[in-house]
Write a protein that holds these residues in place. Structure first.
Motif, mmCIF file in Angstrom:
data_model
loop_
_atom_site.group_PDB
_atom_site.id
_atom_site.type_symbol
_atom_site.label_atom_id
_atom_site.label_comp_id
_atom_site.label_asym_id
_atom_site.label_seq_id
_atom_site.Cartn_x
_atom_site.Cartn_y
_atom_site.Cartn_z
ATOM 1 N N VAL A 227 0.834 -1.203 0.000
ATOM 2 C CA VAL A 227 0.000 0.000 0.000
ATOM 3 C C VAL A 227 0.866 1.249 0.000
ATOM 4 C CG1 VAL A 227 -1.680 1.343 1.320
ATOM 5 C CG2 VAL A 227 -1.982 -1.129 1.054
ATOM 6 N N SER A 228 1.922 1.261 0.804
ATOM 7 C CA SER A 228 2.793 2.424 0.853
ATOM 8 C C SER A 228 3.474 2.668 -0.494
ATOM 9 C CB SER A 228 3.857 2.237 1.945
ATOM 10 O OG SER A 228 4.659 3.394 2.053
ATOM 11 N N PHE A 229 3.914 1.595 -1.152
ATOM 12 C CA PHE A 229 4.571 1.736 -2.454
ATOM 13 C C PHE A 229 3.588 2.286 -3.488
ATOM 14 C CE2 PHE A 229 6.014 0.359 -6.609
ATOM 15 C CZ PHE A 229 7.385 0.605 -6.560
ATOM 16 N N VAL A 230 2.371 1.733 -3.529
ATOM 17 C CA VAL A 230 1.375 2.186 -4.511
ATOM 18 C C VAL A 230 1.000 3.637 -4.257
ATOM 19 C CG1 VAL A 230 -0.979 1.862 -5.369
ATOM 20 C CG2 VAL A 230 0.475 -0.128 -4.970
ATOM 21 N N GLN A 231 0.863 4.018 -2.980
ATOM 22 C CA GLN A 231 0.525 5.405 -2.670
ATOM 23 C C GLN A 231 1.633 6.357 -3.123
ATOM 24 O OE1 GLN A 231 -1.846 6.695 0.338
ATOM 25 N NE2 GLN A 231 -3.282 5.117 -0.275
ATOM 26 N N ARG A 232 2.877 5.951 -2.943
ATOM 27 C CA ARG A 232 3.999 6.764 -3.434
ATOM 28 C C ARG A 232 3.995 6.812 -4.961
ATOM 29 N NH1 ARG A 232 7.205 9.752 0.304
ATOM 30 N NH2 ARG A 232 6.660 8.844 2.330
ATOM 31 N N LEU A 233 3.671 5.694 -5.578
ATOM 32 C CA LEU A 233 3.681 5.597 -7.034
ATOM 33 C C LEU A 233 2.657 6.553 -7.647
ATOM 34 C CD1 LEU A 233 5.183 4.004 -9.208
ATOM 35 C CD2 LEU A 233 3.402 2.257 -9.079
ATOM 36 N N ARG A 234 1.543 6.756 -6.965
ATOM 37 C CA ARG A 234 0.513 7.675 -7.483
ATOM 38 C C ARG A 234 0.994 9.124 -7.501
ATOM 39 N NH1 ARG A 234 -3.764 4.705 -3.829
ATOM 40 N NH2 ARG A 234 -4.301 2.953 -5.194
ATOM 41 N N GLY A 235 2.035 9.411 -6.746
ATOM 42 C CA GLY A 235 2.594 10.754 -6.758
ATOM 43 C C GLY A 235 3.579 10.984 -7.880
ATOM 44 N N GLU A 236 3.904 9.936 -8.636
ATOM 45 C CA GLU A 236 4.834 10.063 -9.751
ATOM 46 C C GLU A 236 4.105 10.566 -10.997
ATOM 47 O OE1 GLU A 236 8.264 9.346 -9.534
ATOM 48 O OE2 GLU A 236 7.761 9.277 -7.394
ATOM 49 N N ASP A 237 4.889 11.034 -11.952
ATOM 50 C CA ASP A 237 4.334 11.547 -13.211
ATOM 51 C C ASP A 237 4.085 10.368 -14.150
ATOM 52 O OD1 ASP A 237 3.507 13.112 -15.306
ATOM 53 O OD2 ASP A 237 5.544 13.666 -15.937
ATOM 54 N N LEU A 238 2.928 9.734 -13.994
ATOM 55 C CA LEU A 238 2.576 8.538 -14.770
ATOM 56 C C LEU A 238 1.432 8.841 -15.719
ATOM 57 C CD1 LEU A 238 2.604 5.852 -11.924
ATOM 58 C CD2 LEU A 238 4.443 6.328 -13.562
ATOM 59 N N PHE A 239 1.389 8.106 -16.821
ATOM 60 C CA PHE A 239 0.273 8.238 -17.755
ATOM 61 C C PHE A 239 -1.002 7.705 -17.128
ATOM 62 C CE2 PHE A 239 -2.387 6.626 -21.254
ATOM 63 C CZ PHE A 239 -2.533 7.781 -21.992
ATOM 64 N N LYS A 240 -0.924 6.596 -16.410
ATOM 65 C CA LYS A 240 -2.091 6.003 -15.740
ATOM 66 C C LYS A 240 -1.683 5.528 -14.353
ATOM 67 C CE LYS A 240 -6.073 4.114 -14.955
ATOM 68 N NZ LYS A 240 -5.769 3.803 -13.531
ATOM 69 N N LYS A 241 -2.170 6.234 -13.347
ATOM 70 C CA LYS A 241 -1.847 5.872 -11.976
ATOM 71 C C LYS A 241 -2.599 4.611 -11.557
ATOM 72 C CE LYS A 241 -1.003 10.701 -10.813
ATOM 73 N NZ LYS A 241 -1.366 11.834 -9.959
ATOM 74 N N GLY A 272 3.772 -5.442 -14.122
ATOM 75 C CA GLY A 272 2.607 -5.458 -15.017
ATOM 76 C C GLY A 272 1.285 -5.610 -14.295
ATOM 77 N N ALA A 273 1.324 -5.912 -13.006
ATOM 78 C CA ALA A 273 0.078 -6.000 -12.235
ATOM 79 C C ALA A 273 -0.425 -4.630 -11.814
ATOM 80 C CB ALA A 273 0.277 -6.874 -10.991
ATOM 81 N N ILE A 274 0.486 -3.630 -11.754
ATOM 82 C CA ILE A 274 0.062 -2.317 -11.286
ATOM 83 C C ILE A 274 0.164 -1.224 -12.343
ATOM 84 C CG2 ILE A 274 0.318 -2.600 -8.800
ATOM 85 C CD1 ILE A 274 3.166 -1.590 -9.029
ATOM 86 N N LEU A 275 1.036 -1.403 -13.321
ATOM 87 C CA LEU A 275 1.164 -0.417 -14.397
ATOM 88 C C LEU A 275 0.804 -1.072 -15.725
ATOM 89 C CD1 LEU A 275 4.479 1.401 -13.390
ATOM 90 C CD2 LEU A 275 2.119 2.097 -12.899
ATOM 91 N N LYS A 276 0.034 -0.379 -16.546
ATOM 92 C CA LYS A 276 -0.510 -0.983 -17.760
ATOM 93 C C LYS A 276 -0.025 -0.319 -19.046
ATOM 94 C CE LYS A 276 -2.959 -3.456 -14.934
ATOM 95 N NZ LYS A 276 -2.652 -4.861 -14.671
ATOM 96 N N TYR A 277 0.900 0.637 -18.924
ATOM 97 C CA TYR A 277 1.444 1.311 -20.102
ATOM 98 C C TYR A 277 2.961 1.199 -20.093
ATOM 99 C CZ TYR A 277 -3.176 3.221 -20.997
ATOM 100 O OH TYR A 277 -4.526 3.344 -21.278
ATOM 101 N N GLN A 278 3.524 0.880 -21.259
ATOM 102 C CA GLN A 278 4.954 0.644 -21.349
ATOM 103 C C GLN A 278 5.773 1.857 -20.924
ATOM 104 O OE1 GLN A 278 6.566 -2.012 -21.622
ATOM 105 N NE2 GLN A 278 8.635 -1.195 -21.891
ATOM 106 N N ASP A 279 5.315 3.054 -21.277
ATOM 107 C CA ASP A 279 6.048 4.262 -20.880
ATOM 108 C C ASP A 279 6.156 4.365 -19.365
ATOM 109 O OD1 ASP A 279 6.328 4.871 -23.519
ATOM 110 O OD2 ASP A 279 4.818 6.461 -23.554
#
Length: 303
Positions: A227-241, A272-279
């Motif tokens: 949960v902590s990793f995913v919450q941090r990941l949502r703060g990154e500049d991603l195409f799809k959080k 690939g379970a949490i991010l769905k875009y190659q970029d």
């Protein structure tokens, strides 16, 4: 005995009984939608649990769930009904073999309930065993404005018109939940017919509760890291959080691999379970995953 929905707490408990963790704000708007008989319009990012609310509510109330999955080009006919053309042709050919067939009677039969294929909107307005169904109109933002206008009219009076049969009105209005991922703005006129709620990403505590409910076999330490990793990941500049659905999927993937804690190697194997875009996946190559993991663990230590 019918489930209790007399208070906001009753609604929260009803959803919790279906492993849906609901905060008070969402519980309040669901309670009001049930009490006032108003459609509920839920907007938010994909994967935050909008569709799951309808599923949990239907299961908790013991009602049938009828889902209209929206898509570009969806029109009123596809959403309401169509005639079973192959069966009608068989009936016509059978009747032609009988010379004394009454053509008027045949026409009446061909356009009767026997040959009617009920699509989600008509099905939701038909009598149902156990009470009015939950009608989920999913991802309305994928459709266009003409369908919105039709839907506005249909939900105003909870009735639809079939030219050959006339107007069909729901004996009891369905419980309507409309979702949108906000890929475009839905017209204000439709929103005004509904109670509105923005479903946001959960905070750490609620996402932990959700993970406990959906993946109870996951160890506490691993769940906290996930949960902590995913919450941090949502703060990154991603195409799809990643949404809550991805958090749950990732935890189950880690369990299937017998992982007891996160590491850059485990993250790379299961990204690939949490991010769905190659970029987005490329952004986490090399030291990036380790950096986010270190920040997540540091956040857990100071929490």
């Amino acid at each position: 005995m019918a489930p209790k929905t007399e208070t906001i707490e009753d609604v929260q408990a009803l959803l919790a009984g279906q492993d849906y963790v609901c905060d008070r704000a969402l519980g309040t708007v669901v309670f009001l939608a049930l009490r006032l008989g108003r459609p509920l319009f839920l907007e938010g990012e994909a994967g935050v649990g909008k569709t799951e609310i309808a599923k949990a509510l239907a299961a908790g109330l013991g009602r049938r769930l009828i889902r209209l999955q929206c898509y570009e080009g969806l029109d009123a006919a596809s959403a309401v009904y169509e005639w079973n053309f192959p069966a009608q042709m068989v009936a016509i050919r059978t009747a032609e073999a009988v010379e004394s067939t009454d053509r008027e009677a045949l026409t009446d039969e061909l356009f009767s309930d026997r040959f009617l294929i009920r699509r989600p909107l008509l099905e939701a307005m038909s009598p149902q065993a156990g009470g009015a169904p939950v009608l989920l109109i999913d991802e309305l933002d994928r459709t266009d404005e003409p369908f919105e206008a039709f839907l506005l009219e249909a939900l105003s009076d909870f009735q639809v018109t079939i030219p050959e049969l006339g107007t069909i009105r729901a004996p009891e209005p369905p419980i309507v939940i409309i979702t949108s991922n906000r890929t475009r703005e839905v017209h204000d006129a439709l929103k005004r017919r509904c109670l509105y709620h923005w479903v946001d990403y959960p905070d750490f505590s609620r996402e932990m509760d959700i993970l406990h409910a959906r993946a109870p076999e996951a160890a506490e330490a691993l769940s906290r890291e996930v949960v902590s990793f995913v919450q941090r990941l949502r703060g990154e500049d991603l195409f799809k959080k990643p949404g809550v659905a991805e958090t749950i999927d990732w935890a189950k993937c880690l369990l299937a691999l017998d992982a007891v804690q996160l590491s850059p190697e485990v993250i790379a194997d299961t990204i690939g379970a949490i991010l769905k875009y190659q970029d987005d996946i490329q952004r986490l190559q090399g030291s990036e995953a380790k950096r986010i993991l270190d920040e997540a663990r540091a956040g857990l230590e100071t929490a």
